[in-house]
Design a protein around this motif. Structure first.
Motif, PDB file in Angstrom:
ATOM      1  N   UNK A 106       6.585 -18.877 -63.193  1.00  0.00           N
ATOM      2  CA  UNK A 106       7.809 -18.656 -62.439  1.00  0.00           C
ATOM      3  C   UNK A 106       8.866 -19.655 -62.877  1.00  0.00           C
ATOM      4  N   UNK A 107       8.450 -20.926 -63.047  1.00  0.00           N
ATOM      5  CA  UNK A 107       9.396 -21.990 -63.354  1.00  0.00           C
ATOM      6  C   UNK A 107       8.700 -23.089 -64.135  1.00  0.00           C
ATOM      7  N   UNK A 113      14.848 -32.962 -69.193  1.00  0.00           N
ATOM      8  CA  UNK A 113      15.976 -32.045 -69.206  1.00  0.00           C
ATOM      9  C   UNK A 113      15.803 -30.998 -68.112  1.00  0.00           C
ATOM     10  N   UNK A 114      16.024 -31.410 -66.888  1.00  0.00           N
ATOM     11  CA  UNK A 114      15.832 -30.534 -65.734  1.00  0.00           C
ATOM     12  C   UNK A 114      16.774 -29.337 -65.801  1.00  0.00           C
ATOM     13  N   UNK A 115      17.881 -29.481 -66.484  1.00  0.00           N
ATOM     14  CA  UNK A 115      18.847 -28.397 -66.607  1.00  0.00           C
ATOM     15  C   UNK A 115      18.356 -27.251 -67.471  1.00  0.00           C
ATOM     16  N   UNK A 116      17.357 -27.478 -68.312  1.00  0.00           N
ATOM     17  CA  UNK A 116      16.803 -26.431 -69.181  1.00  0.00           C
ATOM     18  C   UNK A 116      15.476 -25.966 -68.604  1.00  0.00           C
ATOM     19  N   UNK A 117      15.569 -24.979 -67.715  1.00  0.00           N
ATOM     20  CA  UNK A 117      14.377 -24.467 -67.044  1.00  0.00           C
ATOM     21  C   UNK A 117      14.029 -23.098 -67.610  1.00  0.00           C
ATOM     22  N   UNK A 118      12.727 -22.793 -67.652  1.00  0.00           N
ATOM     23  CA  UNK A 118      12.250 -21.524 -68.190  1.00  0.00           C
ATOM     24  C   UNK A 118      11.372 -20.837 -67.152  1.00  0.00           C
ATOM     25  N   UNK A 119      11.010 -19.585 -67.438  1.00  0.00           N
ATOM     26  CA  UNK A 119      10.095 -18.840 -66.587  1.00  0.00           C
ATOM     27  C   UNK A 119      10.728 -17.556 -66.079  1.00  0.00           C
ATOM     28  N   UNK A 124      14.369 -20.841 -59.493  1.00  0.00           N
ATOM     29  CA  UNK A 124      13.547 -20.886 -58.281  1.00  0.00           C
ATOM     30  C   UNK A 124      13.846 -22.119 -57.418  1.00  0.00           C
ATOM     31  N   UNK A 125      14.092 -23.264 -58.015  1.00  0.00           N
ATOM     32  CA  UNK A 125      14.381 -24.498 -57.276  1.00  0.00           C
ATOM     33  C   UNK A 125      15.837 -24.946 -57.409  1.00  0.00           C
ATOM     34  N   UNK A 126      16.679 -24.107 -57.944  1.00  0.00           N
ATOM     35  CA  UNK A 126      18.050 -24.542 -58.240  1.00  0.00           C
ATOM     36  C   UNK A 126      18.788 -25.099 -57.034  1.00  0.00           C
ATOM     37  N   UNK A 134      20.194 -33.447 -58.904  1.00  0.00           N
ATOM     38  CA  UNK A 134      19.369 -33.514 -60.109  1.00  0.00           C
ATOM     39  C   UNK A 134      19.887 -32.571 -61.183  1.00  0.00           C
ATOM     40  N   UNK A 135      20.690 -31.587 -60.773  1.00  0.00           N
ATOM     41  CA  UNK A 135      21.411 -30.707 -61.690  1.00  0.00           C
ATOM     42  C   UNK A 135      22.817 -30.542 -61.128  1.00  0.00           C
ATOM     43  N   UNK A 136      23.703 -30.023 -61.931  1.00  0.00           N
ATOM     44  CA  UNK A 136      25.052 -29.755 -61.447  1.00  0.00           C
ATOM     45  C   UNK A 136      25.991 -30.928 -61.630  1.00  0.00           C
ATOM     46  N   UNK A 137      27.178 -30.835 -61.032  1.00  0.00           N
ATOM     47  CA  UNK A 137      28.231 -31.821 -61.260  1.00  0.00           C
ATOM     48  C   UNK A 137      27.872 -33.247 -60.839  1.00  0.00           C
ATOM     49  N   UNK A 138      27.063 -33.443 -59.833  1.00  0.00           N
ATOM     50  CA  UNK A 138      26.726 -34.788 -59.387  1.00  0.00           C
ATOM     51  C   UNK A 138      25.508 -35.381 -60.078  1.00  0.00           C
ATOM     52  N   UNK A 139      24.945 -34.657 -61.048  1.00  0.00           N
ATOM     53  CA  UNK A 139      23.680 -35.091 -61.660  1.00  0.00           C
ATOM     54  C   UNK A 139      23.851 -36.153 -62.739  1.00  0.00           C
TER      55      UNK A 139
END
Length: 184
Positions: A106-107, A113-119, A124-126, A134-139
Motif C-alpha cells: 500500500x505504501x 526521502x519521505x516525499x518519494x512514496x510508492x505503492x 495513505x499517510x499524506x 514531515x512533507x509539504x511546505x513546513x518540512x
C-alpha cells in the motif's frame, strides 16, 4: 534509528534488524511465515491487537542476503507494517517503512526521502505526514538554507517524529516491546 531501537530497548546489539507488525493473522502466523522466509525471529509477541516480531534483516548462515518478500505474509488477509531499521548501515542509509494489506504494498518509503512514496496508495499517510511537517511546505529546514546550520543535528528528532506519526496512525504498540527472546 533511535526511535526504532526504542521499540526493542536496544536488546539486540550487533543485529541489523527489521521490526514487523501484523494484524489480522492468527496467533503464531507471523512467526511461522517469517521462518518460511529464513528469518528466525529474535523476539516476538502481541500487543494492542498487533502481533510483532524482530528479525535479522539478512540470514548470514543460509547465505540469504535478499530482501524479505512480505507480500506473501499477508496475502490471505491482514496487514503488515515493516520497519527496516538499517538497510545498509555500512553505507549509512536511513531506515525505511512499508505497509502491506491483503498481499499488496500500500505504501513504502525511505526515511531519507519521505516525499518519494510508492505503492498502491502512496498518499495513505499524506495527511498525517503533512500535519507533522514531515512533507509539504513546513518540512524543509529553513535554517539549513541560510548556511552555518547542520540539519543533521536534528535528524534524530525528525526520525522520532516520523516513527511516532506512523505508530500513532496504525495504533502500533508503544516502545519498548515486551519481548520473549528466542535467539541471539
Amino acid at each position: 534509528m533511535r526511535a526504532m531501537t526504542g521499540w526493542t530497548d536496544h536488546a539486540f546489539p550487533g543485529h541489523e534488524m527489521n521490526i514487523v507488525f501484523a494484524r489480522g493473522l492468527p496467533p503464531g502466523a507471523l512467526t511461522e511465515r517469517l521462518r518460511s522466509r529464513l528469518r528466525e525471529p529474535l523476539a516476538d509477541g502481541e500487543a494492542r491487537g498487533w502481533s510483532w516480531a524482530v528479525h535479522d534483516m539478512l540470514d548470514d548462515e543460509a547465505g540469504d542476503y535478499g530482501l524479505v518478500d512480505y507480500t506473501g505474509i499477508c496475502r490471505d488477509g491482514g496487514e503488515i507494517a515493516v520497519f527496516v531499521t538499517e538497510p545498509c548501515s555500512p553505507k549509512a542509509h536511513g531506515p525505511d517503512f512499508s505497509y502491506f494489506r491483503d498481499g499488496w504494498l500500500v505504501l513504502g518509503f525511505s526515511f531519507e526521502d519521505v516525499g518519494s512514496r510508492v505503492g498502491e496508495n502512496p498518499d495513505h499517510l499524506s495527511a498525517e505526514l503533512l500535519a507533522a511537517n514531515l512533507i509539504g511546505p513546513g518540512a524543509s529546514c529553513e535554517e539549513g538554507e541560510s548556511g552555518g546550520h547542520d540539519c543533521f543535528d536534528h535528524a534524530d528528532d525528525d526520525e522520532d517524529r516520523l516513527v511516532r506519526t506512523i505508530a500513532d496512525h496504525f495504533l502500533l504498540p508503544s516502545p519498548p516491546l515486551s519481548a520473549e527472546v528466542v535467539a541471539e
